[in-house]
Write a protein that holds these residues in place. Structure first.
Motif, PDB file in Angstrom:
ATOM      1  N   THR A 171      -5.674  -5.563  -2.302  1.00 28.26           N
ATOM      2  CA  THR A 171      -5.198  -5.903  -0.975  1.00 28.26           C
ATOM      3  C   THR A 171      -5.354  -7.406  -0.754  1.00 28.26           C
ATOM      4  OG1 THR A 171      -7.341  -5.584   0.078  1.00 28.26           O
ATOM      5  CG2 THR A 171      -5.917  -3.643  -0.125  1.00 28.26           C
ATOM      6  N   GLN A 173       0.838  -1.203   0.000  1.00 28.86           N
ATOM      7  CA  GLN A 173       0.000   0.000   0.000  1.00 28.86           C
ATOM      8  C   GLN A 173       0.874   1.254   0.000  1.00 28.86           C
ATOM      9  OE1 GLN A 173      -2.370  -0.034   3.547  1.00 28.86           O
ATOM     10  NE2 GLN A 173      -0.650   0.149   4.931  1.00 28.86           N
ATOM     11  N   HIS A 202      -7.250  -1.498  -4.412  1.00 27.93           N
ATOM     12  CA  HIS A 202      -6.440  -0.440  -3.784  1.00 27.93           C
ATOM     13  C   HIS A 202      -6.225   0.689  -4.795  1.00 27.93           C
ATOM     14  CE1 HIS A 202      -3.502   1.659  -1.412  1.00 27.93           C
ATOM     15  NE2 HIS A 202      -3.592   0.769  -0.460  1.00 27.93           N
TER      16      HIS A 202
END
Length: 214
Positions: free
Chosen positions: A206, A122, A212
């Motif tokens: 994710t 991320q 994401h």
């Protein structure tokens, strides 16, 4: 099903290897140094070629580019992040992933529906910019970009490419305070890989199946 996982001697990589093996898959796990797994240093092009050549004409159904380094945790903006650290971080997290994909493309093409999973983070997303960890963030963003472009070029070969955030995981890299175990992360990632196909190639997801933002 034949799966190759880089960096499979510990952490998430080992958990994925264990789960795939328990499910009856043929798994080629690699590690950088000497040990029980196949030797593969993704920062060493000769090492990558040696393993690829040893597989001869065997098809490969899934390549998981999991090997990665996070050497710049805690570095100071004023006097940290030396040039060699940048070079080593990108050599493993970006160049190593690309050269691994390149070396095993013939094997992936021999599969009926080859897949490539690139473990990013991320921290690669431009929506998350809290500062620090410049080398890791930049290299994982580059790995995300790499996967997106590979998905375009390899679509003609029927090879699907996914990029994944494994979660904040209790590993040497993630630390003891992280949110999930390696087993939870591995289980989620394996489910994501199973769902990867031409219809969602180029995805950034994710471990638990959420899209994401890039």
């Amino acid at each position: 099903m034949h799966v190759l996982i880089t960096g499979a001697n510990r952490g998430i990589g080992k958990a994925m290897l264990d789960q795939y093996s328990a499910a009856g898959a043929s798994v080629t796990g690699t590690q950088r140094g000497a040990g029980d797994l196949h030797r593969l240093d993704v920062a060493d092009p000769a090492s990558i070629r040696t393993l690829a050549e040893s597989m001869a004409d065997a098809p490969l159904d899934l390549l998981v580019c999991n090997a990665g380094v996070y050497a710049d945790k805690g570095q100071s903006l004023d006097d940290g992040y030396p040039p060699q650290m940048w070079a080593e971080g990108f050599a493993t997290n970006v160049t190593g992933a690309f050269l691994t994909v390149q070396a095993f493309l013939p094997h992936l093409r021999r599969s009926k529906a080859g897949k490539i999973a690139i473990i990013s983070s991320q921290m690669a997303s431009d929506t998350r910019a809290p500062g620090g960890s410049y080398i890791y963030r930049a290299s994982k963003a580059a790995a995300l970009n790499l996967g997106r472009n590979l998905s375009t070029d390899l679509a003609r070969d029927g090879i699907s490419v996914g990029i994944y955030h494994p979660g904040w995981v209790r590993t040497d890299m993630g630390g003891a305070a992280a949110e999930i175990s390696v087993e939870e992360s591995a289980t989620g990632l394996i489910a994501r890989f199973a769902a990867l196909g031409p219809e969602n190639t180029g995805c950034f997801e994710t471990w638990d199946g959420q899209q994401h933002p890039y």
